[in-house]
Every structure is written in structure tokens, then in C-alpha cells.
Design a protein around this motif. Structure first.
Motif, PDB file in Angstrom:
ATOM      1  N   ASN A   1      50.854  35.833  48.536  1.00  0.00           N
ATOM      2  CA  ASN A   1      49.654  36.270  47.843  1.00  0.00           C
ATOM      3  C   ASN A   1      49.681  35.844  46.383  1.00  0.00           C
ATOM      4  O   ASN A   1      50.747  35.793  45.758  1.00  0.00           O
ATOM      5  CB  ASN A   1      49.544  37.799  47.879  1.00  0.00           C
ATOM      6  N   PRO A   2      48.512  35.573  45.798  1.00  0.00           N
ATOM      7  CA  PRO A   2      48.455  35.334  44.352  1.00  0.00           C
ATOM      8  C   PRO A   2      48.844  36.616  43.618  1.00  0.00           C
ATOM      9  O   PRO A   2      48.663  37.726  44.136  1.00  0.00           O
ATOM     10  CB  PRO A   2      46.988  34.964  44.115  1.00  0.00           C
ATOM     11  N   TYR A   3      49.377  36.469  42.426  1.00  0.00           N
ATOM     12  CA  TYR A   3      49.827  37.638  41.666  1.00  0.00           C
ATOM     13  C   TYR A   3      48.710  38.644  41.408  1.00  0.00           C
ATOM     14  O   TYR A   3      48.963  39.839  41.309  1.00  0.00           O
ATOM     15  CB  TYR A   3      50.421  37.181  40.329  1.00  0.00           C
ATOM     16  N   CYS A   4      47.478  38.149  41.294  1.00  0.00           N
ATOM     17  CA  CYS A   4      46.379  39.073  40.998  1.00  0.00           C
ATOM     18  C   CYS A   4      46.088  40.014  42.162  1.00  0.00           C
ATOM     19  O   CYS A   4      45.319  40.965  42.015  1.00  0.00           O
ATOM     20  CB  CYS A   4      45.126  38.307  40.593  1.00  0.00           C
ATOM     21  N   ALA A   5      46.705  39.787  43.308  1.00  0.00           N
ATOM     22  CA  ALA A   5      46.579  40.724  44.427  1.00  0.00           C
ATOM     23  C   ALA A   5      47.302  42.028  44.105  1.00  0.00           C
ATOM     24  O   ALA A   5      47.026  43.067  44.705  1.00  0.00           O
ATOM     25  CB  ALA A   5      47.164  40.114  45.703  1.00  0.00           C
ATOM     26  N   TYR A   6      48.222  41.955  43.149  1.00  0.00           N
ATOM     27  CA  TYR A   6      49.038  43.109  42.795  1.00  0.00           C
ATOM     28  C   TYR A   6      48.776  43.639  41.391  1.00  0.00           C
ATOM     29  O   TYR A   6      49.074  44.791  41.091  1.00  0.00           O
ATOM     30  CB  TYR A   6      50.527  42.748  42.898  1.00  0.00           C
TER      31      TYR A   6
ATOM     32  N   SER B   1      45.705  35.763  36.088  1.00  0.00           N
ATOM     33  CA  SER B   1      44.579  34.884  36.399  1.00  0.00           C
ATOM     34  C   SER B   1      45.014  33.960  37.538  1.00  0.00           C
ATOM     35  O   SER B   1      45.969  33.202  37.389  1.00  0.00           O
ATOM     36  CB  SER B   1      44.214  34.048  35.163  1.00  0.00           C
ATOM     37  N   CYS B   2      44.312  34.032  38.659  1.00  0.00           N
ATOM     38  CA  CYS B   2      44.755  33.304  39.853  1.00  0.00           C
ATOM     39  C   CYS B   2      43.691  32.332  40.354  1.00  0.00           C
ATOM     40  O   CYS B   2      42.499  32.656  40.370  1.00  0.00           O
ATOM     41  CB  CYS B   2      45.084  34.281  40.979  1.00  0.00           C
ATOM     42  N   PRO B   3      44.110  31.138  40.785  1.00  0.00           N
ATOM     43  CA  PRO B   3      43.159  30.194  41.381  1.00  0.00           C
ATOM     44  C   PRO B   3      42.488  30.774  42.618  1.00  0.00           C
ATOM     45  O   PRO B   3      43.108  31.528  43.379  1.00  0.00           O
ATOM     46  CB  PRO B   3      44.051  28.998  41.753  1.00  0.00           C
ATOM     47  N   ILE B   4      41.240  30.426  42.795  1.00  0.00           N
ATOM     48  CA  ILE B   4      40.485  30.836  43.986  1.00  0.00           C
ATOM     49  C   ILE B   4      40.462  29.653  44.950  1.00  0.00           C
ATOM     50  O   ILE B   4      40.033  28.559  44.580  1.00  0.00           O
ATOM     51  CB  ILE B   4      39.044  31.236  43.608  1.00  0.00           C
ATOM     52  N   PRO B   5      40.943  29.833  46.182  1.00  0.00           N
ATOM     53  CA  PRO B   5      40.969  28.706  47.126  1.00  0.00           C
ATOM     54  C   PRO B   5      39.591  28.070  47.284  1.00  0.00           C
ATOM     55  O   PRO B   5      38.605  28.777  47.528  1.00  0.00           O
ATOM     56  CB  PRO B   5      41.427  29.365  48.435  1.00  0.00           C
ATOM     57  N   PRO B   6      39.490  26.752  47.131  1.00  0.00           N
ATOM     58  CA  PRO B   6      38.209  26.066  47.326  1.00  0.00           C
ATOM     59  C   PRO B   6      37.659  26.296  48.736  1.00  0.00           C
ATOM     60  O   PRO B   6      38.424  26.492  49.690  1.00  0.00           O
ATOM     61  CB  PRO B   6      38.565  24.595  47.105  1.00  0.00           C
ATOM     62  N   ALA B   7      36.340  26.265  48.870  1.00  0.00           N
ATOM     63  CA  ALA B   7      35.685  26.548  50.146  1.00  0.00           C
ATOM     64  C   ALA B   7      36.144  25.616  51.258  1.00  0.00           C
ATOM     65  O   ALA B   7      36.205  26.013  52.427  1.00  0.00           O
ATOM     66  CB  ALA B   7      34.168  26.452  49.975  1.00  0.00           C
ATOM     67  N   GLU B   8      36.486  24.373  50.909  1.00  0.00           N
ATOM     68  CA  GLU B   8      36.893  23.412  51.935  1.00  0.00           C
ATOM     69  C   GLU B   8      38.245  23.764  52.557  1.00  0.00           C
ATOM     70  O   GLU B   8      38.627  23.181  53.569  1.00  0.00           O
ATOM     71  CB  GLU B   8      36.941  21.990  51.363  1.00  0.00           C
TER      72      GLU B   8
ATOM     73  N   GLY C   1      53.277  34.621  57.172  1.00  0.00           N
ATOM     74  CA  GLY C   1      53.373  34.821  55.735  1.00  0.00           C
ATOM     75  C   GLY C   1      53.139  36.265  55.329  1.00  0.00           C
ATOM     76  O   GLY C   1      53.194  37.188  56.147  1.00  0.00           O
ATOM     77  N   VAL C   2      52.851  36.448  54.039  1.00  0.00           N
ATOM     78  CA  VAL C   2      52.639  37.789  53.494  1.00  0.00           C
ATOM     79  C   VAL C   2      51.338  38.377  54.021  1.00  0.00           C
ATOM     80  O   VAL C   2      50.320  37.691  54.116  1.00  0.00           O
ATOM     81  CB  VAL C   2      52.612  37.744  51.954  1.00  0.00           C
ATOM     82  N   MET C   3      51.406  39.659  54.358  1.00  0.00           N
ATOM     83  CA  MET C   3      50.206  40.359  54.836  1.00  0.00           C
ATOM     84  C   MET C   3      49.435  40.949  53.650  1.00  0.00           C
ATOM     85  O   MET C   3      49.635  40.545  52.516  1.00  0.00           O
ATOM     86  CB  MET C   3      50.618  41.432  55.839  1.00  0.00           C
ATOM     87  N   HIS C   4      48.579  41.912  53.932  1.00  0.00           N
ATOM     88  CA  HIS C   4      47.702  42.484  52.915  1.00  0.00           C
ATOM     89  C   HIS C   4      48.483  43.074  51.753  1.00  0.00           C
ATOM     90  O   HIS C   4      49.633  43.487  51.902  1.00  0.00           O
ATOM     91  CB  HIS C   4      46.798  43.556  53.545  1.00  0.00           C
ATOM     92  N   ASP C   5      47.831  43.143  50.587  1.00  0.00           N
ATOM     93  CA  ASP C   5      48.520  43.583  49.375  1.00  0.00           C
ATOM     94  C   ASP C   5      48.775  45.080  49.323  1.00  0.00           C
ATOM     95  O   ASP C   5      49.496  45.569  48.467  1.00  0.00           O
ATOM     96  CB  ASP C   5      47.691  43.195  48.141  1.00  0.00           C
ATOM     97  N   ASN C   6      48.203  45.860  50.225  1.00  0.00           N
ATOM     98  CA  ASN C   6      48.346  47.307  50.125  1.00  0.00           C
ATOM     99  C   ASN C   6      49.351  47.876  51.115  1.00  0.00           C
ATOM    100  O   ASN C   6      49.176  48.915  51.700  1.00  0.00           O
ATOM    101  CB  ASN C   6      46.996  48.012  50.320  1.00  0.00           C
ATOM    102  N   GLN C   7      50.428  47.119  51.327  1.00  0.00           N
ATOM    103  CA  GLN C   7      51.432  47.562  52.285  1.00  0.00           C
ATOM    104  C   GLN C   7      52.539  48.362  51.592  1.00  0.00           C
ATOM    105  O   GLN C   7      52.274  49.269  50.839  1.00  0.00           O
ATOM    106  CB  GLN C   7      51.991  46.349  53.039  1.00  0.00           C
TER     107      GLN C   7
ATOM    108  N   GLY D   1      42.331  39.415  50.874  1.00  0.00           N
ATOM    109  CA  GLY D   1      40.995  38.844  50.969  1.00  0.00           C
ATOM    110  C   GLY D   1      40.756  37.626  50.107  1.00  0.00           C
ATOM    111  O   GLY D   1      39.884  36.801  50.396  1.00  0.00           O
ATOM    112  N   GLY D   2      41.531  37.494  49.036  1.00  0.00           N
ATOM    113  CA  GLY D   2      41.349  36.362  48.130  1.00  0.00           C
ATOM    114  C   GLY D   2      42.090  35.107  48.523  1.00  0.00           C
ATOM    115  O   GLY D   2      42.076  34.119  47.788  1.00  0.00           O
ATOM    116  N   GLY D   3      42.729  35.128  49.708  1.00  0.00           N
ATOM    117  CA  GLY D   3      43.444  33.943  50.169  1.00  0.00           C
ATOM    118  C   GLY D   3      44.912  33.964  49.790  1.00  0.00           C
ATOM    119  O   GLY D   3      45.389  34.866  49.090  1.00  0.00           O
ATOM    120  N   ARG D   4      45.629  32.955  50.254  1.00  0.00           N
ATOM    121  CA  ARG D   4      47.068  32.859  49.994  1.00  0.00           C
ATOM    122  C   ARG D   4      47.434  31.443  49.563  1.00  0.00           C
ATOM    123  O   ARG D   4      46.637  30.517  49.692  1.00  0.00           O
ATOM    124  CB  ARG D   4      47.845  33.270  51.258  1.00  0.00           C
TER     125      ARG D   4
END
Length: 207
Positions: A171-176, A181-188, A198-204, A147-150
Motif C-alpha cells: 500500500n502507498p504510505y498515505c493509506a496509513y 503524498s502518494c502517486p495515484i495509479p493511472p487509469a490505464e 500482497g498487502v490487504m486493506h489498510d484497516n487490518q 481503495g487507492g491501489g497498490r
């Protein structure tokens, strides 16, 4: 009337088709190699971002099937003298980035754009001086992908085109692990399309 043979033209067409197929095959191979390397990194206690508990159960990251559809050649427009800014993260850390260029590409006949950034910290390091950073979200986020982007790592291109391989989105490391501390993708950089690569959800498989 002199008849001009079409054979040279056909030969050229076949050569070009062959080149395109070769490039696509090479790109697919690189995508697979990237994913294999990522799995090795996550399985290694020295390099894995996983928690000790998750690492014990780790069997491999879950990926969307590798697809040439998501290897795009984008028009790359460099941005001159962009103002540095502090990119928001999942903590109070505020790393400094600068907009380096804008990538324009098509998927299924529709045009999309993404901003590509350069880290002020990394560009001072010889190993990463040509490194570019592409954080993004898309319509799979929170459903099939994190959910936090890739993220995608890129290199500064020589010309006005850049290849973006979404099969190498990770996925950013904070997914795991919340210690990161991971950057949040800008809205644009929110794509209104499903990027099923690419990588799917972190709970696989790692849980």
C-alpha cells in the motif's frame, strides 16, 4: 531400424521441470521474505509510515496468502522516447515520471497489460537508477485491498521479459498516514481481475 532411446529426452524434461520448480520455490521464498521485511519496517519507529497511535497497536500487516499464481513472467516491451509527464498524487505534488515499458502477461488464461514507469528523480540517484515503478488497481480495491491501489517496485530487466510478483504489492504510505503524498495509479493500470496477493486493506491488524 535403429531404435533411439528416449532417456536423454526424459532426463532433459526432468531437468527442466526441476529448474521450474526451483525457480518457483525461490520466488515464493522471496515473497515471504519481502513481507517479513515490510512488517519489520512498519514496526520500526525510524522507518514506519504509521501514526504514533497506530504504531503502538501494530501487530503486523495483513497479507493475502502467498501464491505462485500471482508471480507472472511478463513480456516486456520498452517504450522509446516517451514524453515525461506529471503523475497525479493525493496532494498538489506532481512528480515527473516517464513510461518505460509495457508488460503483457496472463492470469487464468486471460491476457492483461500494465504500464511500468520510471521516476525522473530516482533515476538520477545511483542507488535507484535501475528502479521501475508499477502502480495498479484491481477488483479487490476498496473491498479486500486499499481503495487507492497498490505499488510494486521493479528493476530494469536485461531482456524482453520481466517478473512481476504481486505477492510483493504494498500500500502507498498515505493509506496509513495522511501526511504523505502518494502517486495515484493511472487509469490505464486498472486491472479487471482480482489480484488476491500482497498487502490487504489498510484497516487490518495495525489499528
Amino acid at each position: 531400424m535403429k531404435i533411439i532411446s528416449s532417456k536423454p529426452f526424459l532426463v532433459l524434461v526432468y531437468v527442466l521441470i526441476g529448474c521450474v520448480c526451483s525457480i518457483q520455490a525461490q520466488s515464493i521464498e522471496e515473497s515471504v521474505e519481502f513481507q517479513e521485511t515490510l512488517n519489520k519496517e512498519y514496526a520500526d519507529t525510524e522507518t514506519s509510515p504509521l501514526t504514533p497511535k497506530a504504531l503502538k497497536k501494530f501487530k503486523g500487516l495483513e497479507f493475502f496468502p502467498v501464491s505462485k499464481k500471482y508471480i507472472v513472467t511478463a513480456k516486456f516491451e520498452r517504450v522509446q522516447d516517451a514524453e515525461p509527464f506529471k503523475m497525479a498524487t493525493t496532494t498538489d505534488r506532481e512528480p515527473v515520471y516517464q513510461l518505460f515499458g509495457i508488460a503483457t502477461f496472463e492470469i487464468d488464461g486471460k491476457t492483461y497489460t500494465l504500464n511500468i514507469y520510471q521516476s525522473h528523480k530516482l533515476r538520477e540517484m545511483e542507488e535507484y537508477k535501475n528502479h521501475l515503478f508499477l502502480p495498479f488497481t484491481d477488483l479487490t480495491c476498496g473491498v479486500e485491498s486499499y481503495g487507492g491501489g497498490r505499488f510494486i517496485d521493479l528493476e530494469i530487466p536485461e531482456g524482453d521479459e520481466i517478473i512481476i510478483d504481486f505477492n510483493q504489492a504494498y500500500n502507498p504510505y498515505c493509506a496509513y498516514n495522511h501526511k504523505y503524498s502518494c502517486p495515484i495509479p493511472p487509469a490505464e493500470n486498472d486491472l479487471k481481475v482480482e489480484i488476491r496477493a500482497g498487502v490487504m486493506h489498510d484497516n487490518q491488524k495495525h489499528k
